[in-house]
Design a protein around this motif. Structure first.
Motif, mmCIF file in Angstrom:
data_model
loop_
_atom_site.group_PDB
_atom_site.id
_atom_site.type_symbol
_atom_site.label_atom_id
_atom_site.label_comp_id
_atom_site.label_asym_id
_atom_site.label_seq_id
_atom_site.Cartn_x
_atom_site.Cartn_y
_atom_site.Cartn_z
ATOM 1 N N THR A 55 -11.615 -53.469 32.840
ATOM 2 C CA THR A 55 -10.306 -54.075 32.296
ATOM 3 C C THR A 55 -9.242 -54.115 33.499
ATOM 4 O OG1 THR A 55 -9.364 -52.288 31.314
ATOM 5 C CG2 THR A 55 -11.016 -53.455 30.114
ATOM 6 N N GLY A 56 -8.352 -54.889 33.174
ATOM 7 C CA GLY A 56 -6.922 -54.873 33.946
ATOM 8 C C GLY A 56 -5.674 -54.681 33.154
ATOM 9 N N ASP A 57 -4.625 -54.637 33.819
ATOM 10 C CA ASP A 57 -3.167 -54.572 33.209
ATOM 11 C C ASP A 57 -2.960 -55.650 31.960
ATOM 12 O OD1 ASP A 57 -2.992 -52.969 35.311
ATOM 13 O OD2 ASP A 57 -1.780 -54.386 36.491
ATOM 14 N N ASP A 58 -3.720 -56.692 31.938
ATOM 15 C CA ASP A 58 -3.407 -57.485 30.758
ATOM 16 C C ASP A 58 -4.332 -57.432 29.555
ATOM 17 O OD1 ASP A 58 -1.191 -58.589 32.070
ATOM 18 O OD2 ASP A 58 -2.365 -60.166 33.251
ATOM 19 N N TYR A 59 -5.450 -56.848 29.859
ATOM 20 C CA TYR A 59 -6.420 -56.627 28.616
ATOM 21 C C TYR A 59 -7.088 -55.245 28.753
ATOM 22 C CZ TYR A 59 -9.929 -58.048 25.342
ATOM 23 O OH TYR A 59 -10.649 -58.257 24.100
ATOM 24 N N GLY A 60 -6.962 -54.386 27.879
ATOM 25 C CA GLY A 60 -7.419 -53.113 28.045
ATOM 26 C C GLY A 60 -8.675 -52.820 26.963
ATOM 27 N N ILE A 61 -9.266 -51.560 26.876
ATOM 28 C CA ILE A 61 -10.028 -51.468 25.834
ATOM 29 C C ILE A 61 -9.416 -51.255 24.557
ATOM 30 C CG2 ILE A 61 -11.885 -49.591 25.164
ATOM 31 C CD1 ILE A 61 -12.657 -50.841 27.548
ATOM 32 N N GLY A 62 -8.211 -50.917 24.433
ATOM 33 C CA GLY A 62 -7.533 -51.084 23.088
ATOM 34 C C GLY A 62 -7.566 -52.296 22.612
ATOM 35 N N ASP A 63 -7.197 -53.421 23.265
ATOM 36 C CA ASP A 63 -7.115 -54.991 23.101
ATOM 37 C C ASP A 63 -8.549 -55.443 22.728
ATOM 38 O OD1 ASP A 63 -4.514 -55.340 23.831
ATOM 39 O OD2 ASP A 63 -5.102 -55.378 25.868
ATOM 40 N N PHE A 64 -9.559 -54.723 23.386
ATOM 41 C CA PHE A 64 -11.040 -54.899 23.042
ATOM 42 C C PHE A 64 -11.257 -54.781 21.725
ATOM 43 C CE2 PHE A 64 -15.620 -53.654 23.095
ATOM 44 C CZ PHE A 64 -16.278 -54.872 23.258
ATOM 45 N N ILE A 65 -10.859 -53.382 21.269
ATOM 46 C CA ILE A 65 -11.188 -52.919 19.932
ATOM 47 C C ILE A 65 -10.500 -53.713 18.833
ATOM 48 C CG2 ILE A 65 -11.051 -50.856 18.526
ATOM 49 C CD1 ILE A 65 -11.072 -49.131 20.998
ATOM 50 N N GLU A 66 -9.220 -54.019 19.206
ATOM 51 C CA GLU A 66 -8.649 -54.745 18.143
ATOM 52 C C GLU A 66 -9.371 -56.269 17.859
ATOM 53 O OE1 GLU A 66 -6.029 -54.090 16.010
ATOM 54 O OE2 GLU A 66 -6.313 -52.222 16.634
ATOM 55 N N ASP A 67 -9.969 -56.852 19.044
ATOM 56 C CA ASP A 67 -10.703 -58.009 19.045
ATOM 57 C C ASP A 67 -11.893 -58.118 18.255
ATOM 58 O OD1 ASP A 67 -8.635 -59.478 20.062
ATOM 59 O OD2 ASP A 67 -9.815 -59.559 22.002
ATOM 60 N N LEU A 68 -12.605 -56.650 18.400
ATOM 61 C CA LEU A 68 -13.839 -56.464 17.524
ATOM 62 C C LEU A 68 -13.557 -56.504 16.082
ATOM 63 C CD1 LEU A 68 -15.643 -53.405 19.773
ATOM 64 C CD2 LEU A 68 -16.179 -55.834 19.502
ATOM 65 N N LYS A 69 -12.553 -55.794 15.935
ATOM 66 C CA LYS A 69 -11.940 -55.823 14.510
ATOM 67 C C LYS A 69 -11.487 -57.156 13.960
ATOM 68 C CE LYS A 69 -9.141 -52.410 15.015
ATOM 69 N NZ LYS A 69 -8.027 -51.382 14.494
ATOM 70 N N LYS A 70 -10.884 -57.878 14.629
ATOM 71 C CA LYS A 70 -10.443 -59.326 14.326
ATOM 72 C C LYS A 70 -11.646 -60.261 14.209
ATOM 73 C CE LYS A 70 -5.797 -58.930 16.524
ATOM 74 N NZ LYS A 70 -5.008 -59.397 17.385
ATOM 75 N N GLN A 71 -12.587 -60.084 15.082
ATOM 76 C CA GLN A 71 -13.579 -60.876 14.859
ATOM 77 C C GLN A 71 -14.951 -60.653 14.178
ATOM 78 O OE1 GLN A 71 -14.851 -62.888 18.552
ATOM 79 N NE2 GLN A 71 -12.802 -62.504 19.700
ATOM 80 N N GLY A 72 -14.723 -59.535 13.230
ATOM 81 C CA GLY A 72 -15.547 -59.027 12.555
ATOM 82 C C GLY A 72 -16.923 -58.133 12.936
ATOM 83 N N TYR A 73 -16.739 -57.714 13.968
ATOM 84 C CA TYR A 73 -17.973 -56.935 14.577
ATOM 85 C C TYR A 73 -17.947 -55.358 14.084
ATOM 86 C CZ TYR A 73 -19.093 -60.745 18.018
ATOM 87 O OH TYR A 73 -19.383 -62.009 18.233
#
Length: 366
Positions: A55-73
């Motif tokens: 990941t980089g400065d603009d997108y981290g593992i925390g963002d990924f986890i939030e996206d997993l929740k938002k997208q229903g995974y």
């Protein structure tokens, strides 16, 4: 002008920024290895991120986890507050990921896609034509081709349509098939530093997704066998773990036969993924176990069941993920008794063998 080469340091292409899809593929692999443990998979993902800078400065593992929740995974774990578990969408995603990894991307096909050698009044029209036979319906007759034949045979001045002029659209029978996939979950599947259960799970998940997408009329049942055998749901495959078990192949075959007896399809078969010899029987409430060599008491009962499957026309395809000569000798004897097939595969090639054999067997009428 002289020709030559100019060399420079290779710089691998870099993505502009990490994206959800690339991290999702890694997460799907990790959650399969951890048998559905979301927390452990995310912990591993974080470690990989630290080591390889996923990941980089603009997108981290925390963002990924939030996206997993938002997208229903991910769903909230009702047993543990603040924890997550895989959703049904994730379970299907894992199966699709396994299918793509092992067998490549498939386009969805129509139902009942197993060809048989039979023709006649079948399920689907083909491009083939044949002469008229008694019993063919009016809908099967190709009028354009039949009229053309009449013109050729009788001439334009004496047009008449006879039985010899008629051409019929050929149709194909499409067969259904019932398959039981047996997965060995004995302790040897993780012995000697080799993880054999993860590839076996991937094969099972990919096969399940293949049947769902390409052969929707088929049935696929999955059973696991250790000291005992029991059936599991396809949705439970990501969570499958090895136990401190011996290998009761007899129990697995008995359960597989019971399941197939209830299926009304003509084509039935058993796939068995294993890495070891049968070492266990259940006698009443007690277990008879012997892990040293091939115990004839256990082997003979296993071979008897192989013969029973042959008598009821249920072929067994064994995928042996071990290379011991004495184990191969047993598998050869087992296969001969059943008149089935056997493959000795590395873990890398296991999936391709399963799918190749699945598609070939579907073209038979047993």
């Amino acid at each position: 002008m002289a020709l030559g080469f100019r060399f420079s340091e290779y710089v691998p292409p870099q993505e502009d920024k990490p994206n959800f899809d690339s991290l999702l593929k890694i997460f799907m692999q990790l959650v399969t290895v951890t048998s559905g443990d979301v927390a452990e998979a995310l912990s591993w993902l974080s470690s990989l991120d630290k080591q390889y800078k996923l990941t980089g400065d603009d997108y981290g593992i925390g963002d990924f986890i939030e996206d997993l929740k938002k997208q229903g995974y991910l769903d909230e774990d009702p047993q543990r507050q603040g924890s997550f578990q895989l959703s049904a969408k994730s379970e299907q995603g894992i199966r699709k990921s396994a299918l793509e990894e092992i067998f490549g991307k498939l386009k969805k096909s129509g139902k009942g896609n197993h060809a048989t050698p039979h023709t006649g009044t079948g399920d689907e029209a083909t491009t083939d034509r044949r002469e008229y036979r008694f019993g063919d319906t009016l809908e099967q007759i190709s009028m354009t081709d039949s009229i053309r034949n009449a013109q050729i045979n009788h001439g334009l001045g004496d047009f008449r349509l006879t039985e010899q002029d008629l051409e019929v659209n050929e149709t194909e029978h499409k067969s259904q098939s019932s398959t039981v996939l047996m997965i060995d979950i004995s302790h040897s599947m993780i012995l000697y530093g080799e993880d054999r259960i993860t590839p076996a799970k991937k094969v099972a998940m990919a096969l399940a997704e293949l049947v769902k997408q390409k052969y929707p009329k088929d049935t696929l049942d999955v059973i696991v066998f250790g000291n005992d055998a029991w059936q599991i749901e396809i949705k439970d495959l990501p969570y499958l773990e090895v136990g401190p078990y011996h290998t009761n192949t007899v129990a697995g075959l008995e359960l597989a036969m019971d399941i197939l007896r209830k299926r009304k399809t003509a084509n039935k078969q058993i796939f068995m993924i294993t890495d070891g010899k049968p070492t266990c029987l259940k006698e009443g409430i007690h277990y008879y176990k012997n892990s040293f060599g091939l115990d004839r008491k256990v082997v003979n009962k296993t071979l008897n069941l192989a013969a029973q499957c042959r008598r009821i026309k249920v072929p067994i395809t064994t995928f042996m993920i071990a290379s011991d000569p004495y184990l191969q000798q047993f598998v050869e004897e087992f296969t001969k008794v059943n008149n089935g097939q056997a493959y000795y595969s590395s873990l890398k090639g296991l999936g391709h063998l399963v799918f190749r054999d699945y598609r070939r067997n579907r073209k038979k009428t047993f």
